[in-house]
Design an enzyme around this catalytic site. Structure first.
Site, PDB file in Angstrom:
ATOM      1  N   HIS A 125       0.692  -1.511  -0.334  1.00 40.74           N
ATOM      2  CA  HIS A 125       0.391  -0.096  -0.017  1.00 40.74           C
ATOM      3  C   HIS A 125       1.074   1.757   0.166  1.00 40.74           C
ATOM      4  CE1 HIS A 125      -2.499   3.123   2.617  1.00 40.74           C
ATOM      5  NE2 HIS A 125      -3.109   2.066   0.888  1.00 40.74           N
ATOM      6  N   ARG A 126       0.766   1.943  -0.530  1.00 43.00           N
ATOM      7  CA  ARG A 126       1.876   3.087  -1.254  1.00 43.00           C
ATOM      8  C   ARG A 126       3.033   2.782  -1.177  1.00 43.00           C
ATOM      9  NH1 ARG A 126      -0.723   6.974   3.030  1.00 43.00           N
ATOM     10  NH2 ARG A 126      -3.476   5.814   3.047  1.00 43.00           N
ATOM     11  N   GLU A 167      -0.056  -0.860  -4.529  1.00 43.56           N
ATOM     12  CA  GLU A 167      -0.852  -0.008  -4.693  1.00 43.56           C
ATOM     13  C   GLU A 167       0.163   1.784  -4.912  1.00 43.56           C
ATOM     14  OE1 GLU A 167      -4.376   3.060  -3.240  1.00 43.56           O
ATOM     15  OE2 GLU A 167      -1.757   3.263  -2.202  1.00 43.56           O
ATOM     16  N   ASP A 187      -0.979   6.544  -5.503  1.00 44.39           N
ATOM     17  CA  ASP A 187      -2.225   6.978  -5.194  1.00 44.39           C
ATOM     18  C   ASP A 187      -1.857   8.282  -6.852  1.00 44.39           C
ATOM     19  OD1 ASP A 187      -3.911   6.284  -3.131  1.00 44.39           O
ATOM     20  OD2 ASP A 187      -2.177   6.805  -2.478  1.00 44.39           O
ATOM     21  N   HIS A 246      -0.188  10.458  -2.088  1.00 43.59           N
ATOM     22  CA  HIS A 246      -1.933  10.014  -1.500  1.00 43.59           C
ATOM     23  C   HIS A 246      -2.694  11.618  -1.016  1.00 43.59           C
ATOM     24  CE1 HIS A 246      -4.429   9.465   1.788  1.00 43.59           C
ATOM     25  NE2 HIS A 246      -4.760   8.507   1.373  1.00 43.59           N
ATOM     26  N   GLU A 275      -4.646   3.828  -8.184  1.00 43.88           N
ATOM     27  CA  GLU A 275      -5.828   4.854  -7.229  1.00 43.88           C
ATOM     28  C   GLU A 275      -6.258   6.467  -8.148  1.00 43.88           C
ATOM     29  OE1 GLU A 275      -6.462   4.524  -3.188  1.00 43.88           O
ATOM     30  OE2 GLU A 275      -7.683   6.190  -3.463  1.00 43.88           O
ATOM     31  N   LYS A 335      -6.743  10.157  -7.592  1.00 41.71           N
ATOM     32  CA  LYS A 335      -7.389  10.895  -6.963  1.00 41.71           C
ATOM     33  C   LYS A 335      -8.167  11.716  -7.185  1.00 41.71           C
ATOM     34  CE  LYS A 335      -6.294   8.300  -2.647  1.00 41.71           C
ATOM     35  NZ  LYS A 335      -7.029   8.323  -1.774  1.00 41.71           N
ATOM     36  N   ASP A 359       0.836  -2.040   4.255  1.00 42.41           N
ATOM     37  CA  ASP A 359       1.974  -1.059   4.689  1.00 42.41           C
ATOM     38  C   ASP A 359       2.758  -1.725   4.595  1.00 42.41           C
ATOM     39  OD1 ASP A 359       0.228   1.132   4.512  1.00 42.41           O
ATOM     40  OD2 ASP A 359      -0.093   1.114   6.448  1.00 42.41           O
TER      41      ASP A 359
HETATM   42  O1  G3P Z   1      -6.728   1.112  -2.429  1.00 37.59           O
HETATM   43  C1  G3P Z   1      -7.144   0.912  -0.980  1.00 37.59           C
HETATM   44  C2  G3P Z   1      -6.928   2.358  -0.228  1.00 37.59           C
HETATM   45  O2  G3P Z   1      -5.124   2.689  -1.314  1.00 37.59           O
HETATM   46  C3  G3P Z   1      -7.535   3.221  -0.235  1.00 37.59           C
HETATM   47  O3  G3P Z   1      -7.668   4.510   0.920  1.00 37.59           O
HETATM   48  O4  G3P Z   1      -6.728   6.508   1.856  1.00 37.59           O
HETATM   49  O5  G3P Z   1      -5.294   5.440   1.391  1.00 37.59           O
HETATM   50  O6  G3P Z   1      -5.885   5.575  -0.635  1.00 37.59           O
HETATM   51  P1  G3P Z   1      -6.206   5.074   0.484  1.00 37.59           P
HETATM   52 MG    MG Z   2      -4.449   4.605  -2.211  1.00 35.61          MG
END
Ligand code: G3P
Ligand code: MG
Length: 242
Positions: A6-7, A33, A35, A48, A108, A110, A228
């Site tokens: 994640h990120r 993933e 953003d 993000h 993703e 944003k 994470d």
């Molecule tokens: O894509 C899953 C998650 O990343 C969505 O929430 O706020 O971490 O971008 P956020």
């Molecule tokens: Mg995200």
């Protein structure tokens, strides 16, 4: 269950930086993933928040700065002095890391708070130019952006993001339409989600940093988790296969 960083490896590196994505690229996990936002001069950047305040030594909105202006700021020191000098990456720079790997890539969009005109089209162009169409899932809290992806590139997988549990998740995902649902653990663990999964919707769950819900999510057929701490979760899952 698959694992997405994640990120990038954001628990151990500054989120959404080259350092975080290089670390994730070395791991035997399924995917990553990231953003995306857009700069004043129309460049796609990986970050993000709408503002750079939390993850850099600067202040202000991404949409008010050019890429060259954004490059004046340090996106690593807020996390640790070890990462001093990390710059905000472009989407191209991050995707380039994965051209030589097989990781699945969750982009993703944003655009749920600020509607960046043309951003979805630019992302699709870049993905197409890099021949990554079959390796991406494009997700967003902005369901109009998801619809745009499906209209312009129906073969590309889309994921609808939700923060809250849905009353009729199957009807909803079909009405958007989206291929996957990206949701929180408490939404995934509702009884209605079994039917959604049995109907062939891919369900991925964010953000899972402990082992607490792992077996329950796996049992109902959740496809993947976002974490994470991809290395830690990978090791745990590899050692606890049942
Ligand atoms: O894509 C899953 C998650 O990343 C969505 O929430 O706020 O971490 O971008 P956020
Ligand atoms: Mg995200």
């Amino acid at each position: 269950m698959k694992i997405y960083a994640h990120r990038g490896s954001s628990g151990t590196h500054p989120e959404n930086t080259i350092a975080a994505f290089l670390d994730a690229a070395k791991l035997p996990i399924h995917g990553i993933e990231l953003d995306v936002h857009m700069t004043k001069d129309g460049e796609l950047v990986v970050i993000h928040d709408e503002k750079i305040d939390r993850t850099s030594n600067g202040k202000g909105f991404v949409q008010d700065m050019t890429l060259a202006e954004l490059r004046n700021y340090d996106f690593g020191s807020w996390f640790s002095f070890k990462f001093k000098g990390e710059l905000i990456p472009t989407l191209y720079e991050v995707l380039e890391i994965y051209l030589g790997t097989t990781h699945h890539l969750n982009i993703e969009l944003k655009s749920d708070v600020i509607n960046y005109p043309g951003m979805t089209e630019k992302v699709l162009d870049l993905v197409g130019n890099l021949n990554l169409d079959t390796r991406v899932v494009i997700s967003s809290f902005n369901l109009d952006a998801i619809r745009t992806v499906k209209e312009l590139a129906p073969h590309i997988e889309t994921g609808a993001l939700f923060m809250k549990p849905l009353k009729n998740p199957l009807d909803y995902v079909r009405s958007i339409p989206a291929d996957a649902l990206h949701i929180k653990a408490r939404a995934a663990l509702r009884p209605s989600m079994r039917q959604v999964i049995n109907e062939g919707v891919i369900v991925r769950v964010f953000t899972i940093n402990t082992i607490k819900y792992l077996s329950a999510l796996k049992e109902i057929g959740v496809d993947a988790i976002f974490t994470d701490y991809p290395e830690r979760l990978y090791e745990y899952m590899a050692n606890n296969k049942n």
